[in-house]
Design a protein around this motif. Sequence first.
Motif, short mmCIF file in Angstrom:
data_model
loop_
_atom_site.label_atom_id
_atom_site.label_comp_id
_atom_site.label_asym_id
_atom_site.label_seq_id
_atom_site.Cartn_x
_atom_site.Cartn_y
_atom_site.Cartn_z
N HIS A 20 -7.62 8.87 8.50
CA HIS A 20 -6.48 8.44 7.69
C HIS A 20 -5.31 7.95 8.53
CE1 HIS A 20 -5.60 12.77 8.33
NE2 HIS A 20 -4.33 12.39 8.33
N TRP B 66 -9.30 8.54 -1.88
CA TRP B 66 -8.67 7.27 -2.23
C TRP B 66 -7.89 7.42 -3.53
CZ3 TRP B 66 -10.66 2.45 -4.94
CH2 TRP B 66 -9.94 1.31 -4.53
N ARG C 286 -8.86 6.11 -7.22
CA ARG C 286 -9.99 6.72 -7.89
C ARG C 286 -9.66 8.11 -8.44
NH1 ARG C 286 -13.48 6.13 -3.90
NH2 ARG C 286 -13.98 3.99 -4.48
N HIS D 261 -2.34 6.83 5.60
CA HIS D 261 -2.91 6.84 4.25
C HIS D 261 -1.86 6.62 3.17
CE1 HIS D 261 -1.43 10.95 3.30
NE2 HIS D 261 -1.58 11.15 4.58
N ASP E 61 -10.96 5.44 1.36
CA ASP E 61 -12.01 5.18 0.39
C ASP E 61 -13.29 5.88 0.83
OD1 ASP E 61 -13.91 4.21 -1.36
OD2 ASP E 61 -13.06 2.19 -1.42
N GLU E 62 -13.53 7.07 0.31
CA GLU E 62 -14.67 7.87 0.72
C GLU E 62 -16.00 7.23 0.34
OE1 GLU E 62 -13.67 9.36 -3.45
OE2 GLU E 62 -12.63 8.48 -1.72
N GLU E 63 -16.03 6.50 -0.78
CA GLU E 63 -17.28 5.88 -1.20
C GLU E 63 -17.62 4.66 -0.35
OE1 GLU E 63 -17.40 5.24 -5.40
OE2 GLU E 63 -17.07 7.36 -5.88
N ALA E 64 -16.60 3.95 0.11
CA ALA E 64 -16.84 2.83 1.01
C ALA E 64 -17.36 3.33 2.35
CB ALA E 64 -15.55 2.03 1.21
#
Length: 263
Positions: free
Chosen positions: A122, A152, A155, A205, A212-215
């Motif tokens: 971050h 993120w 989201r 951050h 973005d944890e999913e990215a």
Amino acid sequence: MAELQEHEHGAGHDYAKGSPHIRHHTIRNRVIDDLHAVVGDVMDRNGKCRVLELGAGHGTFTDHLVAAGAEVTVTEMSRPSVDFLQRRFRHNPNVTVLHDTDGNLGCQTGQFDVVVCISVLHHIPDYLGSTKQLIERIVPGGAFLSVQDPLWYPRRSEVSMTLDRGAYFLWRLGQGEMRRGIATRLRRMRGVYDGTSEADMVEYHVVRKGVDEEALQALLAPAFEDVRLRRYWSTQAGLLQSIGDRFCPPTTFGLIAMRRCSQ
């Protein structure tokens, strides 16, 4: 960025004060267990484990990596922190300390079995690009571990954001510098960020709206056999951490990617 990091984390800086993963045993023990699991998996396969630990602070988790059997290269952007680490590990041949003066994340130091980023991503403006570079430094069968980054913001629910900021504000009440803290919050609410401020640029951050944890998970997935995403509550105050662990929505995440695929 390096100058701001060094100013923010100068001589006498207390890394534990604002770091839930160091302050709270519930989070700290999970991190330690994950470190031992990752190093142990590599040791079982290869008989040795070379670790690159980025942004090691004062070496809170370096000891655990060494105890697990790893040879550890640690990096820090802050010169005072580098000096501290060099003194702390001066008699340990399994620890090498590097001063990361230009923020290249130790990528000049060769290949590793494991890369560890504890409360690091971050701080980095282009964390996806940096993570991609780090993946390329991990040998087949190796692993990547990153923990303690904020989820993120877009989201997350309004409840999650409100509880998170409220818990932080309550903790801040006992830390002093409230006038500065309120002014910073009002400025950020207006969408104004100060490129010369450690509070804005070191904790990047807040500018980018989390990580973005999913990215990141999607970036890691093609390179590793097993990628696990863990979301959890994290805040500075001990009592609020205990309550939040049981009742509050996640604010923070960690990623463990195991068994690097052959390139």
